[in-house]
Design a protein around this motif. Structure first.
Motif, PDB file in Angstrom:
ATOM      1  N   ASP A 159       0.791  -1.232   0.000  1.00 29.50           N
ATOM      2  CA  ASP A 159       0.000   0.000   0.000  1.00 29.50           C
ATOM      3  C   ASP A 159       0.823   1.281   0.000  1.00 29.50           C
ATOM      4  O   ASP A 159       0.249   2.364  -0.152  1.00 29.50           O
ATOM      5  CB  ASP A 159      -0.923   0.034   1.235  1.00 29.50           C
ATOM      6  CG  ASP A 159      -1.914  -1.116   1.245  1.00 29.50           C
ATOM      7  OD1 ASP A 159      -2.638  -1.270   0.251  1.00 29.50           O
ATOM      8  OD2 ASP A 159      -1.948  -1.862   2.231  1.00 29.50           O
ATOM      9  N   HIS A 160       2.137   1.164   0.163  1.00 26.69           N
ATOM     10  CA  HIS A 160       2.942   2.378   0.335  1.00 26.69           C
ATOM     11  C   HIS A 160       4.111   2.416  -0.647  1.00 26.69           C
ATOM     12  O   HIS A 160       4.986   1.543  -0.621  1.00 26.69           O
ATOM     13  CB  HIS A 160       3.481   2.466   1.765  1.00 26.69           C
ATOM     14  CG  HIS A 160       2.400   2.590   2.808  1.00 26.69           C
ATOM     15  ND1 HIS A 160       1.791   3.787   3.105  1.00 26.69           N
ATOM     16  CD2 HIS A 160       1.807   1.661   3.602  1.00 26.69           C
ATOM     17  CE1 HIS A 160       0.882   3.598   4.057  1.00 26.69           C
ATOM     18  NE2 HIS A 160       0.869   2.314   4.363  1.00 26.69           N
ATOM     19  N   GLN A 161       4.138   3.444  -1.483  1.00 28.01           N
ATOM     20  CA  GLN A 161       5.224   3.610  -2.432  1.00 28.01           C
ATOM     21  C   GLN A 161       6.558   3.809  -1.724  1.00 28.01           C
ATOM     22  O   GLN A 161       7.602   3.354  -2.208  1.00 28.01           O
ATOM     23  CB  GLN A 161       4.935   4.814  -3.345  1.00 28.01           C
ATOM     24  CG  GLN A 161       5.943   5.003  -4.465  1.00 28.01           C
ATOM     25  CD  GLN A 161       5.965   3.839  -5.435  1.00 28.01           C
ATOM     26  OE1 GLN A 161       4.915   3.287  -5.768  1.00 28.01           O
ATOM     27  NE2 GLN A 161       7.145   3.459  -5.902  1.00 28.01           N
ATOM     28  N   SER A 162       6.541   4.455  -0.564  1.00 25.43           N
ATOM     29  CA  SER A 162       7.787   4.703   0.168  1.00 25.43           C
ATOM     30  C   SER A 162       8.429   3.393   0.612  1.00 25.43           C
ATOM     31  O   SER A 162       9.659   3.275   0.660  1.00 25.43           O
ATOM     32  CB  SER A 162       7.539   5.613   1.369  1.00 25.43           C
ATOM     33  OG  SER A 162       6.559   5.052   2.238  1.00 25.43           O
ATOM     34  N   ALA A 163       7.609   2.378   0.926  1.00 25.48           N
ATOM     35  CA  ALA A 163       8.158   1.067   1.290  1.00 25.48           C
ATOM     36  C   ALA A 163       8.789   0.406   0.073  1.00 25.48           C
ATOM     37  O   ALA A 163       9.840  -0.232   0.172  1.00 25.48           O
ATOM     38  CB  ALA A 163       7.066   0.186   1.883  1.00 25.48           C
ATOM     39  N   ARG A 164       8.177   0.561  -1.086  1.00 30.73           N
ATOM     40  CA  ARG A 164       8.760   0.014  -2.317  1.00 30.73           C
ATOM     41  C   ARG A 164      10.103   0.693  -2.627  1.00 30.73           C
ATOM     42  O   ARG A 164      11.060   0.034  -3.031  1.00 30.73           O
ATOM     43  CB  ARG A 164       7.794   0.181  -3.488  1.00 30.73           C
ATOM     44  CG  ARG A 164       6.497  -0.584  -3.296  1.00 30.73           C
ATOM     45  CD  ARG A 164       5.594  -0.489  -4.520  1.00 30.73           C
ATOM     46  NE  ARG A 164       4.357  -1.227  -4.266  1.00 30.73           N
ATOM     47  CZ  ARG A 164       3.646  -1.844  -5.189  1.00 30.73           C
ATOM     48  NH1 ARG A 164       4.050  -1.832  -6.450  1.00 30.73           N
ATOM     49  NH2 ARG A 164       2.539  -2.490  -4.872  1.00 30.73           N
ATOM     50  N   ASN A 165      10.130   1.994  -2.437  1.00 30.21           N
ATOM     51  CA  ASN A 165      11.379   2.712  -2.685  1.00 30.21           C
ATOM     52  C   ASN A 165      12.482   2.260  -1.729  1.00 30.21           C
ATOM     53  O   ASN A 165      13.650   2.190  -2.112  1.00 30.21           O
ATOM     54  CB  ASN A 165      11.152   4.215  -2.566  1.00 30.21           C
ATOM     55  CG  ASN A 165      10.303   4.759  -3.706  1.00 30.21           C
ATOM     56  OD1 ASN A 165      10.202   4.145  -4.773  1.00 30.21           O
ATOM     57  ND2 ASN A 165       9.675   5.904  -3.485  1.00 30.21           N
ATOM     58  N   MET A 166      12.095   1.925  -0.500  1.00 32.61           N
ATOM     59  CA  MET A 166      13.088   1.424   0.449  1.00 32.61           C
ATOM     60  C   MET A 166      13.623   0.060  -0.003  1.00 32.61           C
ATOM     61  O   MET A 166      14.828  -0.212   0.099  1.00 32.61           O
ATOM     62  CB  MET A 166      12.484   1.324   1.853  1.00 32.61           C
ATOM     63  CG  MET A 166      13.445   0.755   2.893  1.00 32.61           C
ATOM     64  SD  MET A 166      14.987   1.711   3.052  1.00 32.61           S
ATOM     65  CE  MET A 166      14.384   3.145   3.980  1.00 32.61           C
TER      66      MET A 166
END
Length: 250
Positions: free
Chosen positions: A80-87
């Motif tokens: 649900d979170h793009q920031s987690a994918r970027n991490m």
């Protein structure tokens, strides 16, 4: 996003707290900070930088009982979170092969496979300088039967200088593309099983993802063809063990 079921987090917490599994106090502290940050995170809010960094620190742990469970939790957030994918993308670029390995763990779930993100991560991993990372990516491509990765798998088959990696990758490539692989039995197999006539090894992927292996005479393979021999192998297996998708598939 998974609403972090208490029983799952409790099992992870107990594992991290177990000194026989995680003997270093500093590693336990890193893992517990990540769990605490994850539990405090609201499913509907944007991920805090503090939460992401705490989880990344745990994923960098040298202890797999810390890094792998937390990587799976980060993958949960990535739904649900793009920031987690970027991490996860950041972790895949780090120097440590163990951290890059854990990045694959974070990305490998059915939902992330279906929306293309995990395919992106696996594609990069298939060209990783570490054989450990590449072989794990091959395993995950097989686990999810990711047909989009067939060109990358074939490229790896042609480029690797390691015979074991080449054969394992070819097996996975054929199982994803065709559902079976039939090849001449190795000298080691011929000697171990004391075969007296030329034999072929038959590998077949079942409906529920299990890989089975048996042997057929080379004469049968030449006469009936590899596809027919593989189908007969699968039917024999289902007669003995049952078909998970029902008898009509055989």
């Amino acid at each position: 996003m998974d609403t972090h079921p208490a029983d799952r987090l409790s099992r992870i917490r107990n594992m991290i707290l177990d000194p026989t599994l995680v003997p270093e106090q500093s590693e336990r502290e890193v893992g517990l900070r990540a769990l605490d940050s994850y539990e405090r995170q609201s499913p509907v809010e944007s991920l805090s930088a503090q939460c992401l960094e705490a989880m990344a620190s745990a994923i960098r742990s040298v202890n797999a009982h810390v890094s792998i469970p937390v990587a799976h939790l980060l993958g949960n957030l990535a739904l649900d979170h793009q920031s987690a994918r970027n991490m996860i993308r950041r972790l895949q670029k780090e120097e440590s092969e163990d951290t890059r390995f854990s990045a694959i763990c974070a990305a490998s779930c059915a939902s992330l496979i279906s929306d293309g993100f995990a395919v992106e991560i696996l594609r990069i991993a298939l060209s990783d300088p570490s054989m450990k990372v590449r072989r794990f990516a091959v395993d995950e491509a097989m686990r999810w039967r990711v047909e989009q990765l067939l060109p990358d798998l074939r490229r790896l088959c042609g480029s690797t200088k390691n015979a074991t990696e080449r054969e394992e990758t070819q097996l996975v490539t054929e199982l994803i593309a065709e559902g079976y692989w039939v090849k001449p039995a190795s000298d080691a197999d011929l000697a171990f099983f004391n075969f007296k006539v030329p034999m072929h090894a038959v590998y077949v992927r079942t409906e529920d993802g299990e890989i089975i292996r048996c042997f057929a005479t080379s004469k049968e393979v030449d006469t009936r063809g590899a596809a027919q021999v593989a189908q007969r192998t699968l039917e024999d297996y289902y007669r003995q063990h049952g078909n998970p998708l029902g008898d009509e598939r055989t």
